[in-house]
Design a protein around this motif. Sequence first.
Motif, PDB file in Angstrom:
ATOM      1  N   ALA A   1       0.838  -1.213   0.000  1.00  0.00           N
ATOM      2  CA  ALA A   1       0.000   0.000   0.000  1.00  0.00           C
ATOM      3  C   ALA A   1       0.870   1.258   0.000  1.00  0.00           C
ATOM      4  O   ALA A   1       0.512   2.277  -0.591  1.00  0.00           O
ATOM      5  CB  ALA A   1      -0.936  -0.007   1.206  1.00  0.00           C
TER       6      ALA A   1
ATOM      7  N   GLU B   1      -5.384   6.942  -1.607  1.00  0.00           N
ATOM      8  CA  GLU B   1      -6.692   6.294  -1.820  1.00  0.00           C
ATOM      9  C   GLU B   1      -6.503   4.935  -2.513  1.00  0.00           C
ATOM     10  O   GLU B   1      -7.178   3.960  -2.177  1.00  0.00           O
ATOM     11  CB  GLU B   1      -7.607   7.190  -2.669  1.00  0.00           C
ATOM     12  CG  GLU B   1      -8.003   8.502  -2.002  1.00  0.00           C
ATOM     13  CD  GLU B   1      -6.899   9.559  -2.004  1.00  0.00           C
ATOM     14  OE1 GLU B   1      -5.944   9.445  -2.819  1.00  0.00           O
ATOM     15  OE2 GLU B   1      -6.967  10.483  -1.176  1.00  0.00           O
TER      16      GLU B   1
ATOM     17  N   GLU C   1      -5.429   2.456   0.025  1.00  0.00           N
ATOM     18  CA  GLU C   1      -6.551   1.904   0.800  1.00  0.00           C
ATOM     19  C   GLU C   1      -7.265   0.803   0.025  1.00  0.00           C
ATOM     20  O   GLU C   1      -7.664  -0.216   0.593  1.00  0.00           O
ATOM     21  CB  GLU C   1      -7.548   3.013   1.161  1.00  0.00           C
ATOM     22  CG  GLU C   1      -7.048   3.903   2.277  1.00  0.00           C
ATOM     23  CD  GLU C   1      -7.886   5.174   2.414  1.00  0.00           C
ATOM     24  OE1 GLU C   1      -9.082   5.141   2.071  1.00  0.00           O
ATOM     25  OE2 GLU C   1      -7.328   6.190   2.873  1.00  0.00           O
ATOM     26  N   GLU C   2      -7.424   1.004  -1.277  1.00  0.00           N
ATOM     27  CA  GLU C   2      -8.057  -0.039  -2.118  1.00  0.00           C
ATOM     28  C   GLU C   2      -7.213  -1.318  -2.105  1.00  0.00           C
ATOM     29  O   GLU C   2      -7.745  -2.426  -2.065  1.00  0.00           O
ATOM     30  CB  GLU C   2      -8.219   0.459  -3.564  1.00  0.00           C
ATOM     31  CG  GLU C   2      -9.239   1.580  -3.739  1.00  0.00           C
ATOM     32  CD  GLU C   2     -10.681   1.070  -3.785  1.00  0.00           C
ATOM     33  OE1 GLU C   2     -10.901  -0.140  -3.613  1.00  0.00           O
ATOM     34  OE2 GLU C   2     -11.585   1.902  -3.978  1.00  0.00           O
TER      35      GLU C   2
ATOM     36  N   ARG D   1      -7.685  -3.092   1.165  1.00  0.00           N
ATOM     37  CA  ARG D   1      -9.002  -3.748   1.174  1.00  0.00           C
ATOM     38  C   ARG D   1      -8.983  -5.032   0.355  1.00  0.00           C
ATOM     39  O   ARG D   1      -9.594  -6.028   0.724  1.00  0.00           O
ATOM     40  CB  ARG D   1     -10.072  -2.803   0.598  1.00  0.00           C
ATOM     41  CG  ARG D   1     -10.871  -2.081   1.669  1.00  0.00           C
ATOM     42  CD  ARG D   1     -12.174  -1.512   1.101  1.00  0.00           C
ATOM     43  NE  ARG D   1     -11.945  -0.446   0.148  1.00  0.00           N
ATOM     44  CZ  ARG D   1     -11.671   0.806   0.483  1.00  0.00           C
ATOM     45  NH1 ARG D   1     -11.613   1.158   1.754  1.00  0.00           N
ATOM     46  NH2 ARG D   1     -11.470   1.725  -0.438  1.00  0.00           N
TER      47      ARG D   1
END
Lengths: 400, 100
Positions: free
Chosen positions: A191, A198, A201-202, A205
């Motif tokens: 990450a 952003e 973060e994806e 996830r």
Amino acid sequence: MKGYLRSDGRKGIRNVIVVTYLVECAHHVARTIVNKADDSAVQLIGFPGCYPNDYSLKIVKQLCTHPNVGGVVLLSLGCEGFNREALAKTVTDSGRPIETLVIQESGGTLSTIEAGLAAVDKMKAQIADVAMVDMSVDELVVGTICGGSDGTSGISANPAVGRCFDMLVEQDAVCMFEETGELIGCEQIMAERAATPELGEEIMRSVAKAEDYYRAMGYGSFAPGNAEGGLTTQEEKSMGAYAKSGASKIHGLIKPGDLAPQGGLYLMDVVPDGDPKFGFPNISDNAEITEMIASGSHVILFTTGRGSVVGSAISPVIKVCANPETYQKLEGDMDVNAGKIVEGKASVDEVGSEIFELVKQVAAGQESKSEALGHQECLITYKQFEAIGPACLPVRQIGS
Amino acid sequence: MMNDKRFVLLSDEDNVLVCCGKVAAGEKVIVEQQEVEMATEITVGHKIARTPLEVGEKIIKYGAPIGSTVKPVGFAEHVHIHNMKSDYMASYTRQAKVGE
């Protein structure tokens, strides 16, 4: 390097006809057509299920309109759920010749095989004069996968592919790595390499989703051979697998069948969205190879420690062998001996450059080992995906 | 004393070394400047402990944690599914799940 120019502007490094079965019931007829055609550029792909599925339709559409594909023969039994009309329309709209054969309406096995062979012959003549134009590295799409990993993968073949990826991304090619289930344990460091917070973060996830999914399946992405080869845990395997991605920024996250919008390094999230539904995300290595090809990969770099022999339909697979002992045993299947690094006879940089040169040669028409040996595997299963979110594809600034 | 080149340190923080050339059981080798007699055969790709390890210690390889010990591990001993496990999920062999 020259490529076959297609109507969407993409260029292919091969010009194959795919004979495509749309349900297992049509598999034998399709396979017989391919066997009788006896031409390495006439290849078999297909989907076995009778139930409709958006994902499998998308994957087959993308395979049939892949830049390495010149023409398509569809084999339908007739009653299966696959939307053959939508698929045929997509192929027709792409300007490629297509022939749909429905076995129930074509007089059964023998006459459909005959009709299929006639369609293939006609198509060969039609695609023989597709324009070949100059093609450069920035138009290449390259995917990487590891299979049969062992304790040498993470110190030789995988980092060497990573160096090759760095060189490709530097020249603005699209590079993709995948299998978020084999990146469990690397999510934080991965990450941090994202082009934007952003996107980071994806990425976090996507790996958390993979962990939940594999936990529900009861097994991680870890095979007995991994343990025999010295790997002890999922996260150890992950750290080795992660080295294939090189050191570039990560410019985007895509899902199977999505096309990268510009050059850069992309993570492919191959784990389905929603509640676990159709079983293991990828039942074996060829499912992932097929997905990267559906996302436009011209060439696949396959690293292996224990020794895999697979190839693929549509796009050539280049084998990079991590383990010097495996290379001795399976030399006839291996394109690159990264085991030299383990023996202290070559550096990661040297082997990385060797892979980069080979990618260009294979793109220019040289057969990879698996290609010359006739490996043309293809594997599509059931899955479900939601579209990627807006943070997944930040616009890449030139030179970043 | 020269360390045996068959055992490679990937990152300074690591507490394991990776085998890059087979070492036989009973063979005397130099690891971390100390002579040690190998208790078991170590094959290519496998790991040995760079220091003695307590139960529950993180195993560090590539400078990153790759799991934890479930038994005490002696200096230069084989580190694998019999004495360490994943901090995420179980591994498995053809016969059994391990590290649950």
